[in-house]
Design an enzyme around this catalytic site. Structure first.
Site, PDB file in Angstrom:
ATOM      1  N   ASN A  88      29.335 101.481  48.555  1.00  0.00           N
ATOM      2  CA  ASN A  88      29.542 100.142  48.204  1.00  0.00           C
ATOM      3  C   ASN A  88      31.447  99.654  48.840  1.00  0.00           C
ATOM      4  O   ASN A  88      31.306  98.309  48.800  1.00  0.00           O
ATOM      5  CB  ASN A  88      29.682 100.229  46.751  1.00  0.00           C
ATOM      6  CG  ASN A  88      29.912  98.774  46.556  1.00  0.00           C
ATOM      7  OD1 ASN A  88      29.893  97.854  46.428  1.00  0.00           O
ATOM      8  ND2 ASN A  88      31.633  99.687  45.842  1.00  0.00           N
ATOM      9  N   SER A 140      25.489  92.752  53.247  1.00  0.00           N
ATOM     10  CA  SER A 140      25.618  91.559  52.933  1.00  0.00           C
ATOM     11  C   SER A 140      24.824  90.224  53.493  1.00  0.00           C
ATOM     12  O   SER A 140      23.979  90.354  54.427  1.00  0.00           O
ATOM     13  CB  SER A 140      27.067  90.675  53.284  1.00  0.00           C
ATOM     14  OG  SER A 140      27.346  89.100  53.070  1.00  0.00           O
ATOM     15  N   TYR A 153      33.250  91.523  60.236  1.00  0.00           N
ATOM     16  CA  TYR A 153      32.259  91.485  58.536  1.00  0.00           C
ATOM     17  C   TYR A 153      31.295  90.923  58.938  1.00  0.00           C
ATOM     18  O   TYR A 153      29.953  91.919  58.696  1.00  0.00           O
ATOM     19  CB  TYR A 153      32.592  90.174  57.831  1.00  0.00           C
ATOM     20  CG  TYR A 153      32.547  90.994  56.483  1.00  0.00           C
ATOM     21  CD1 TYR A 153      33.092  92.007  55.678  1.00  0.00           C
ATOM     22  CD2 TYR A 153      31.169  89.810  55.442  1.00  0.00           C
ATOM     23  CE1 TYR A 153      32.668  92.297  54.573  1.00  0.00           C
ATOM     24  CE2 TYR A 153      30.819  90.339  54.604  1.00  0.00           C
ATOM     25  CZ  TYR A 153      31.215  90.748  53.850  1.00  0.00           C
ATOM     26  OH  TYR A 153      30.785  91.701  52.471  1.00  0.00           O
ATOM     27  N   LYS A 157      28.683  94.409  59.000  1.00  0.00           N
ATOM     28  CA  LYS A 157      26.960  94.202  58.102  1.00  0.00           C
ATOM     29  C   LYS A 157      25.341  94.208  58.594  1.00  0.00           C
ATOM     30  O   LYS A 157      24.502  94.551  58.123  1.00  0.00           O
ATOM     31  CB  LYS A 157      27.506  93.307  57.153  1.00  0.00           C
ATOM     32  CG  LYS A 157      28.002  92.937  55.951  1.00  0.00           C
ATOM     33  CD  LYS A 157      28.836  94.427  55.250  1.00  0.00           C
ATOM     34  CE  LYS A 157      29.344  94.725  53.997  1.00  0.00           C
ATOM     35  NZ  LYS A 157      29.359  95.558  52.620  1.00  0.00           N
ATOM     36  N   ILE A 186      29.308  87.103  44.711  1.00  0.00           N
ATOM     37  CA  ILE A 186      29.475  87.451  43.719  1.00  0.00           C
ATOM     38  C   ILE A 186      30.383  87.071  43.057  1.00  0.00           C
ATOM     39  O   ILE A 186      31.809  87.725  43.980  1.00  0.00           O
ATOM     40  CB  ILE A 186      29.064  88.844  44.040  1.00  0.00           C
ATOM     41  CG1 ILE A 186      27.772  89.288  45.069  1.00  0.00           C
ATOM     42  CG2 ILE A 186      28.814  89.497  42.890  1.00  0.00           C
ATOM     43  CD1 ILE A 186      26.615  88.065  44.334  1.00  0.00           C
TER      44      ILE A 186
HETATM   45  N1  LIG Z   1      31.598  90.231  46.488  1.00  0.00           N
HETATM   46  C1  LIG Z   1      30.869  89.438  47.326  1.00  0.00           C
HETATM   47  O1  LIG Z   1      30.700  88.207  46.944  1.00  0.00           O
HETATM   48  C2  LIG Z   1      30.541  90.012  48.499  1.00  0.00           C
HETATM   49  C3  LIG Z   1      29.518  89.906  48.669  1.00  0.00           C
HETATM   50  C4  LIG Z   1      28.586  90.208  49.937  1.00  0.00           C
HETATM   51  C5  LIG Z   1      28.826  91.901  49.977  1.00  0.00           C
HETATM   52  N2  LIG Z   1      29.805  92.301  49.331  1.00  0.00           N
HETATM   53  C6  LIG Z   1      29.954  93.439  48.946  1.00  0.00           C
HETATM   54  O2  LIG Z   1      29.981  94.580  48.625  1.00  0.00           O
HETATM   55  C7  LIG Z   1      31.149  95.709  48.472  1.00  0.00           C
HETATM   56  C8  LIG Z   1      31.918  95.184  47.242  1.00  0.00           C
HETATM   57  O3  LIG Z   1      32.418  94.131  47.519  1.00  0.00           O
HETATM   58  P1  LIG Z   1      33.563  93.791  46.430  1.00  0.00           P
HETATM   59  O4  LIG Z   1      32.843  92.303  45.958  1.00  0.00           O
HETATM   60  O5  LIG Z   1      33.492  94.333  44.767  1.00  0.00           O
HETATM   61  O6  LIG Z   1      35.150  94.163  46.593  1.00  0.00           O
HETATM   62  P2  LIG Z   1      35.679  94.484  45.833  1.00  0.00           P
HETATM   63  O7  LIG Z   1      37.207  94.183  46.646  1.00  0.00           O
HETATM   64  O8  LIG Z   1      35.743  93.470  44.152  1.00  0.00           O
HETATM   65  O9  LIG Z   1      36.631  96.144  45.326  1.00  0.00           O
HETATM   66  C9  LIG Z   1      35.947  97.249  46.822  1.00  0.00           C
HETATM   67  C10 LIG Z   1      36.594  98.303  46.257  1.00  0.00           C
HETATM   68  O10 LIG Z   1      36.463  99.144  47.162  1.00  0.00           O
HETATM   69  C11 LIG Z   1      37.936  99.572  47.123  1.00  0.00           C
HETATM   70  N3  LIG Z   1      38.035  99.994  48.818  1.00  0.00           N
HETATM   71  C12 LIG Z   1      38.529  99.059  49.641  1.00  0.00           C
HETATM   72  N4  LIG Z   1      38.787  99.537  50.546  1.00  0.00           N
HETATM   73  C13 LIG Z   1      38.314 100.978  50.796  1.00  0.00           C
HETATM   74  C14 LIG Z   1      39.597 102.038  51.696  1.00  0.00           C
HETATM   75  N5  LIG Z   1      39.335 102.134  52.781  1.00  0.00           N
HETATM   76  N6  LIG Z   1      39.032 103.368  50.376  1.00  0.00           N
HETATM   77  C15 LIG Z   1      39.369 103.878  49.432  1.00  0.00           C
HETATM   78  N7  LIG Z   1      38.484 102.311  48.332  1.00  0.00           N
HETATM   79  C16 LIG Z   1      38.281 101.351  49.499  1.00  0.00           C
HETATM   80  C17 LIG Z   1      38.878  98.637  46.986  1.00  0.00           C
HETATM   81  O11 LIG Z   1      40.128  99.269  46.391  1.00  0.00           O
HETATM   82  C18 LIG Z   1      37.899  98.052  45.213  1.00  0.00           C
HETATM   83  O12 LIG Z   1      38.155  98.845  44.196  1.00  0.00           O
HETATM   84  C19 LIG Z   1      31.607  95.348  50.118  1.00  0.00           C
HETATM   85  O13 LIG Z   1      30.524  96.184  50.473  1.00  0.00           O
HETATM   86  C20 LIG Z   1      31.448  94.252  50.456  1.00  0.00           C
HETATM   87  O14 LIG Z   1      31.289  93.658  51.436  1.00  0.00           O
HETATM   88  C21 LIG Z   1      30.495  91.082  48.318  1.00  0.00           C
END
Ligand SMILES: NC(=O)c1ccc[n+]([C@@H]2O[C@H](COP(=O)([O-])OP(=O)(O)OC[C@H]3O[C@@H](n4cnc5c(N)ncnc54)[C@H](O)[C@@H]3O)[C@@H](O)[C@H]2O)c1
Length: 247
Positions: A88, A140, A153, A157, A186
């Protein structure tokens, strides 16, 4: 959709979608191994889970430091059978093709493709030997529609979808399923802190359900794919996007 008797490793579990997965997996009976680079947020999640009475191990690690990640993951592998892996963790480095910083591009490819590959290589053999396993990769919607100013990105993805389908074909006959979820917009800290309101509104305007989702709405789909209820689903890339990116 019980996850009792299973141990799930979730990356990026300190906040957002990863945190929501940890809480839902725990509520469905899974034991957990949680990874994140942020010790503060990870600690908060671990405290919440222990209050729920779950067994949880956490490791603070920057996942793109691949040698450290491998050492840590090998130690986890020697202590417990990880039979559910949720890739994730992620971050974005926006930029157009003309201007993208090459280091940022490589880091985005690493966190979204190379890190999942590394963890799959370490934990998939144990799943195959056990005859049961679940790998869920968080992609994504950008991985299928592309994004202006999101070349790194979107490329990463798209890559995780190819990895998902290939690994699914390799290990299906050993009872291991491999799927991706493709979130739309999200409401996570990443979006709340770094996306300007006008960009959010533009995406919401392109979303059939005309809203953002909460992290739990993605985490519940991931929990379903991890459960026996999804026993005949593999190699899919399932949009969880409220209709953003309908093709
Ligand atoms: N939020 C959205 O709208 C959305 C949309 C599409 C995809 N995503 C994907 O969902 C996943 C989670 O995203 P989110 O929105 O919850 O992000 P977020 O930034 O809120 O949480 C991501 C978590 O990953 C951790 N992280 C990031 N890089 C890291 C690293 N190098 N080593 C260890 N930990 C690391 C961060 O510390 C954080 O706790 C991601 O893969 C993101 O690309 C999110």
């Amino acid at each position: 959709m019980s996850l009792s008797g299973h141990t799930a490793l979730i990356t990026g579990a300190g906040q957002g979608i990863g945190r929501a997965c940890a809480l839902i997996f725990a509520s469905r009976g899974a034991d957990l191994v949680l990874l994140d680079k942020n010790p503060k947020t990870l600690d908060t999640v671990v405290t919440e889970l222990r209050e729920m009475g779950r067994r949880v191990v956490d490791h603070v690690v920057d996942l793109i430091e691949l040698e450290r990640l491998k050492d840590m993951a090998e130690k986890v592998h020697n202590l417990a059978l990880i039979d559910i892996l949720v890739n994730n963790a992620g971050f974005d480095r926006p930029g157009t093709t003309a201007k993208i910083d090459r280091k940022g591009f490589d880091e985005v490819l690493s966190i979204h493709v190379t890190v999942p590959l590394t963890l799959i290589q370490i934990f998939m053999p144990g799943m195959r030997a056990a005859g049961w396993g679940r790998i869920i990769n968080v992609g994504s919607i950008y991985g299928i529609i592309g994004g202006k100013g999101e070349v790194a990105y979107s490329t990463a993805k798209a890559g995780i979808i190819g990895l998902t389908k290939s690994v699914a074909k390799e290990c299906g006959h050993d009872g291991v399923t491999v799927n991706a979820v493709l979130p739309g917009l999200i409401r996570t800290p990443a979006i709340e802190t770094s996306m300007a309101e006008k960009y959010k509104q533009a995406i919401i305007g392109d979303t059939a359900l005309a809203r953002m989702a909460e992290p739990e709405e993605v985490a519940r789909v991931i929990a379903f794919l991890a459960s026996d209820d999804a026993s005949f689903i593999t190699g899919t890339a399932l949009p969880v996007s409220g209709g953003w990116g309908i093709l």
